[in-house]
Enzyme design. Structure first.
Site, PDB file in Angstrom:
ATOM      1  N   GLU A 288       1.420   0.944  -7.660  1.00 40.52           N
ATOM      2  CA  GLU A 288       1.603   0.112  -6.770  1.00 40.52           C
ATOM      3  C   GLU A 288       3.123  -0.516  -6.940  1.00 40.52           C
ATOM      4  OE1 GLU A 288      -0.081  -4.301  -4.726  1.00 40.52           O
ATOM      5  OE2 GLU A 288      -0.387  -3.484  -7.018  1.00 40.52           O
ATOM      6  N   LYS A 359      -2.571  -0.974   2.654  1.00 41.69           N
ATOM      7  CA  LYS A 359      -3.388  -1.932   1.900  1.00 41.69           C
ATOM      8  C   LYS A 359      -4.084  -2.737   2.979  1.00 41.69           C
ATOM      9  CE  LYS A 359      -3.988  -4.997  -2.060  1.00 41.69           C
ATOM     10  NZ  LYS A 359      -3.233  -5.891  -3.074  1.00 41.69           N
ATOM     11  N   CYS A 412      -4.839  -1.788  -5.976  1.00 41.82           N
ATOM     12  CA  CYS A 412      -4.772  -2.929  -6.764  1.00 41.82           C
ATOM     13  C   CYS A 412      -6.155  -3.776  -6.624  1.00 41.82           C
ATOM     14  CB  CYS A 412      -3.703  -4.039  -6.611  1.00 41.82           C
ATOM     15  SG  CYS A 412      -3.325  -5.174  -7.890  1.00 41.82           S
TER      16      CYS A 412
END
Length: 543
Positions: A288, A359, A412
């Protein structure tokens, strides 16, 4: 029994003190024990692994039921929660040292976060005291209320499911394997109930019942461990024909923002990507936020050519980058996403964008400002240096990866959440966890993040390819174990070339989700309350 006798002697000494001093002594003892309960359970988690700290759960149960009122139990729970989350989440303060202008906020972050989420523990303990259950089965009510509060912690206001009780057990070990049946929340219920079953050893009640309670708790833990040992003994790790390269460039967060650093970072990732291998990887994974620039900038520059030059025809690059997208309905005419791109090298002059994942679950105060308009009006946006919020992507769904099986991307923080990866219908073959733990340095945070992410492998029966800028990067098999023990720890620069493991058969959790957890929670709560309900009904009849 010995614990009762020892406690009686200690209590007699305290009662012999002058009244005012006695009151303060009891208060300080209770505060200290509550903090000890929270600290113990926190230190039971990896990387500490002090499993004796699980005795914090029965201690917290005892403190709650011996409080004078629900308000006193609330403070016991809140103090324990504060200690638990302070030890488990102190690493958040590290992120504020990346920007020296924000360093003054570090102590507030390290204390306000545990103070806030510790409220969930406080409410659970207050409710337990309010119901005032009786009998040894009260253990089940304590576990049910506690784990219901933990589930809410993982969901309210997008949730913060860091270190649930079930994740106390090291992922990949025997105790963790039962998450394949009940998930991490179900394993939390079992962990809290089994350890809290030791609480009746101290207090009133028939010795036989108290021993049965403690023995039952230990027997359940032994059964869970046996299940895990059998599951691991029967595990047959097989591999696909796909080879994945995980790239860890060891780029510190505080050093990546200057123009000179940018050039060095690009060169470092390109060099690691093109590094010779015994067998050419089919997929290369960058973490990321790999480059300190947006995808809009990178793809329009000569860096895209350098990236393409590092790949061989037929290879696919998965890389995490922020991106902007024009949107006239947005406040400033654009929306911003934290994304992962699948870039295919088809032998032409550039790379084709084969898929994009945006995301879905964003980090509060890191990627968006809760109640943004109000926070902006009072000046908090400038205080946290967030000129604009990221936008949340759609509900997570697998993407097609050229040259590899379909994959579910978890960026993440998303790897903390059970249920984001389809477990049966529409199930992918693997999970890609692109993360940026560089914000947290060489603290316990990245190590705990690895443990938590690995539970998604156990729950779904899917391997995880995990890449971070500074560690810990690893290929994780469907049982939550690191393949061949090969990992890139914090501070290490390099690559891992690993064959992609095959998934297991669909797991019970993958098929049923949290259903078994909720059934167990309701059953435990009902059984735990039943003696109190019966006593209440008898009193009504007698009146």
């Amino acid at each position: 029994m010995f614990p009762d006798a020892a406690l009686d002697r200690f209590a007699a000494r305290v009662r012999a003190l002058p009244e005012k001093r006695r009151a303060w002594t009891w208060r300080l003892i209770r505060i200290g024990l509550a903090l000890l309960a929270g600290a113990g359970t926190a230190l039971a988690h990896p990387p500490f692994g002090a499993l004796v700290g699980l005795l914090g759960y029965p201690l917290l149960m005892i403190l709650s039921e011996r409080s004078d009122a629900p308000r006193g139990a609330f403070w016991m729970g809140w103090l324990a929660g504060f200690a638990y989350f302070f030890i488990g989440c102190w690493w958040v303060a590290e992120a504020f040292f990346v920007n020296p202008e924000q360093a003054w906020m570090a102590p507030f972050a390290a204390s306000l976060l545990p103070a806030g989420i510790g409220l969930f523990w406080g409410v659970a303990c207050a409710l337990y005291r309010r119901f005032a259950p009786i009998g040894v089965v009260r253990v089940l009510l304590f576990a049910a209320l506690f784990c219901a509060a933990e589930w809410l912690r993982g969901h309210v206001l997008t949730g913060f499911p860091w270190n649930p009780a079930g994740a106390t057990w090291r992922a990949g070990g025997g105790m963790s394997q039962f998450a394949s049946v009940v998930g991490v929340y179900g394993l939390s219920l079992i962990t809290v109930a089994s350890t809290a079953a030791l609480a009746p050893l101290i207090g009133p009640g028939a010795a036989r019942g108290r021993l049965i309670s403690a023995g039952s708790g230990l027997l359940v833990l032994a059964a869970v461990g046996l299940f895990g040992a059998v599951r691991l003994a029967q595990a047959e790790l097989r591999f696909t024909d796909t080879v994945v390269r995980l790239v860890q460039a060891d780029v510190k967060q505080e050093t990546k923002w200057s123009p000179e650093a940018y050039r060095s970072i690009v060169d470092r990732y390109v060099a690691l990507t093109g590094q010779p291998a015994a067998r050419t990887p089919d997929v290369v994974v960058w973490p990321e936020g790999a480059l300190p620039a947006s995808a809009n900038e990178v793809f329009a520059s000569a860096d895209a050519t350098a990236m393409a030059g590092a790949l061989k025809p037929g290879q696919t690059l998965l890389m995490g980058l922020a991106r902007g997208e024009a949107d006239p309905t947005a406040p400033d005419g654009a929306r911003y996403y934290n994304s992962l791109f699948a870039l295919a090298d088809e032998g032409g002059p550039g790379l084709r964008i084969a898929a994009v994942y945006d995301k879905h679950r964003l980090v509060p105060f890191g990627e968006y400002l809760p109640l943004g308009s109000i926070m902006t009006a009072v000046g908090l946006r400038s205080l946290v240096h967030m000129p604009s919020d990221f936008s949340a992507g759609p509900t997570p769904a697998p993407i097609q990866v050229p040259g590899a099986p379909p994959a579910q991307v978890l960026i993440c923080y998303e790897s903390l959440y059970p249920g984001f990866t389809p477990g049966s219908t529409g199930r992918p073959d693997w999970i890609v966890n692109a993360s940026n733990d560089a914000w947290f340095g060489a603290t316990s945070g990245p190590r705990q993040h690895l443990n938590l992410a690995s539970y998604r492998a156990i729950e779904t029966g899917l391997p995880i390819a995990r890449a971070t800028p500074t560690g810990i990067s690893a290929m994780i098999d469907p049982w939550g174990r690191i393949v061949d023990g090969e990992r890139l720890d914090p501070g290490v620069r390099g690559v891992i070339d690993a064959p992609l493991p095959r998934p297991t058969a669909v797991t019970p959790y993958g098929r049923l989700g949290d259903s078994l957890f909720w059934i167990g929670l309701l059953a435990a709560g009902g059984v735990g309350l039943w003696p109190s309900i019966s006593r209440f009904r008898i009193r009504r009849i007698e009146r």
